[in-house]
Scaffold this motif. Structure first.
Motif, short mmCIF file in Angstrom:
data_model
loop_
_atom_site.label_atom_id
_atom_site.label_comp_id
_atom_site.label_asym_id
_atom_site.label_seq_id
_atom_site.Cartn_x
_atom_site.Cartn_y
_atom_site.Cartn_z
N THR A 15 24.77 137.29 66.49
CA THR A 15 25.55 138.16 67.37
C THR A 15 27.04 138.14 67.05
O THR A 15 27.77 139.00 67.54
CB THR A 15 25.34 137.78 68.85
OG1 THR A 15 25.67 136.40 69.02
CG2 THR A 15 23.91 138.03 69.28
N ASP A 16 27.51 137.19 66.26
CA ASP A 16 28.92 137.13 65.90
C ASP A 16 29.05 136.69 64.44
O ASP A 16 29.12 135.49 64.14
CB ASP A 16 29.65 136.15 66.83
CG ASP A 16 31.15 136.11 66.61
OD1 ASP A 16 31.64 136.66 65.59
OD2 ASP A 16 31.85 135.52 67.45
N VAL A 17 29.08 137.66 63.54
CA VAL A 17 29.11 137.38 62.10
C VAL A 17 30.35 136.58 61.71
O VAL A 17 30.26 135.63 60.94
CB VAL A 17 29.01 138.69 61.29
CG1 VAL A 17 29.17 138.41 59.80
CG2 VAL A 17 27.69 139.39 61.56
N ALA A 18 31.50 136.92 62.26
CA ALA A 18 32.75 136.25 61.87
C ALA A 18 32.71 134.76 62.19
O ALA A 18 33.08 133.92 61.36
CB ALA A 18 33.95 136.91 62.55
N THR A 19 32.24 134.39 63.37
CA THR A 19 32.17 132.99 63.76
C THR A 19 31.20 132.22 62.89
O THR A 19 31.49 131.12 62.41
CB THR A 19 31.75 132.86 65.25
OG1 THR A 19 32.76 133.49 66.05
CG2 THR A 19 31.59 131.42 65.67
N VAL A 20 30.05 132.80 62.64
CA VAL A 20 29.02 132.12 61.85
C VAL A 20 29.45 131.97 60.39
O VAL A 20 29.27 130.91 59.79
CB VAL A 20 27.67 132.85 61.98
CG1 VAL A 20 26.64 132.29 61.02
CG2 VAL A 20 27.17 132.76 63.41
N THR A 21 30.06 133.00 59.82
CA THR A 21 30.48 132.88 58.42
C THR A 21 31.63 131.88 58.28
O THR A 21 31.71 131.18 57.27
CB THR A 21 30.86 134.25 57.81
OG1 THR A 21 31.87 134.86 58.60
CG2 THR A 21 29.65 135.16 57.70
N ALA A 22 32.48 131.77 59.28
CA ALA A 22 33.53 130.74 59.25
C ALA A 22 32.90 129.35 59.30
O ALA A 22 33.34 128.43 58.59
CB ALA A 22 34.50 130.93 60.40
N PHE A 23 31.86 129.18 60.11
CA PHE A 23 31.13 127.91 60.18
C PHE A 23 30.51 127.58 58.82
O PHE A 23 30.63 126.47 58.33
CB PHE A 23 30.04 128.01 61.26
CG PHE A 23 29.17 126.80 61.37
CD1 PHE A 23 29.52 125.74 62.19
CD2 PHE A 23 27.97 126.71 60.67
CE1 PHE A 23 28.71 124.62 62.30
CE2 PHE A 23 27.15 125.60 60.78
CZ PHE A 23 27.53 124.55 61.59
N TYR A 24 29.87 128.57 58.19
CA TYR A 24 29.22 128.34 56.90
C TYR A 24 30.25 128.00 55.81
O TYR A 24 29.98 127.19 54.94
CB TYR A 24 28.39 129.54 56.47
CG TYR A 24 27.22 129.83 57.40
CD1 TYR A 24 26.72 128.88 58.28
CD2 TYR A 24 26.62 131.07 57.40
CE1 TYR A 24 25.67 129.14 59.13
CE2 TYR A 24 25.55 131.35 58.24
CZ TYR A 24 25.08 130.38 59.11
OH TYR A 24 24.04 130.65 59.95
N ALA A 25 31.43 128.62 55.87
CA ALA A 25 32.48 128.29 54.90
C ALA A 25 32.94 126.84 55.09
O ALA A 25 33.11 126.11 54.11
CB ALA A 25 33.65 129.25 55.05
N ALA A 26 33.11 126.42 56.35
CA ALA A 26 33.59 125.07 56.62
C ALA A 26 32.54 124.01 56.32
O ALA A 26 32.85 122.94 55.79
CB ALA A 26 34.04 124.96 58.08
N ALA A 30 30.57 127.77 51.76
CA ALA A 30 30.12 129.10 51.37
C ALA A 30 31.30 129.92 50.84
O ALA A 30 32.41 129.83 51.35
CB ALA A 30 29.51 129.82 52.57
N VAL A 31 31.03 130.70 49.81
CA VAL A 31 32.05 131.55 49.20
C VAL A 31 31.73 133.00 49.58
O VAL A 31 30.65 133.50 49.25
CB VAL A 31 32.04 131.40 47.66
CG1 VAL A 31 33.04 132.34 47.02
CG2 VAL A 31 32.32 129.96 47.28
#
Length: 121
Positions: A15-26, A30-31
């Motif tokens: 439901t929130d792509v930005a939050t999840v992708t920031a989590f995956y980067a940290a 994730a690149v």
């Protein structure tokens, strides 16, 4: 870390792509390789490379069923499982208890509620 030619991976709906992708980067280092945003700045779709695998994350809304990915926890094989779990918890993941016998690893939930399995010692 170069991304090279990544292999296909999972397609996750959240439901929130930005939050999840920031989590995956940290957590997973994730690149990002592609991001599609709406005019209001909300991220609708993102593609990431995690350890040589392409991970697609899309927004879920008003669809039947639940947001998510493949059934069961998504497996991870990090070089340092302990460090990955520490980063996940620091970034907001929650540990999931496993019923039954001795633990064979750790399962945690990311901010979208998706489950990830990390092998134990």
């Amino acid at each position: 870390m170069g991304v090279g030619e990544p292999r296909n991976g999972a397609h996750l709906t959240v439901t929130d792509v930005a939050t999840v992708t920031a989590f995956y980067a940290a957590v997973f280092e994730a690149v990002p390789v592609q991001r599609e945003c709406l005019l209001d700045g909300r991220v609708l779709h993102a593609e990431l490379v995690v350890d040589g695998h392409r991970l697609t994350v899309s927004e879920w809304s008003d669809c039947p069923g639940e947001p998510g990915g493949p059934d069961g926890p998504l497996p991870l094989a990090p070089a340092d499982p302990h460090l990955l779990v520490q980063r996940a918890l620091a970034a907001g993941a929650t540990l999931e208890t496993t019923p039954g016998g001795p633990p064979v690893g750790v399962v945690f939930r990311d901010p979208a509620g998706l489950r990830w399995a990390v092998p134990g010692p």
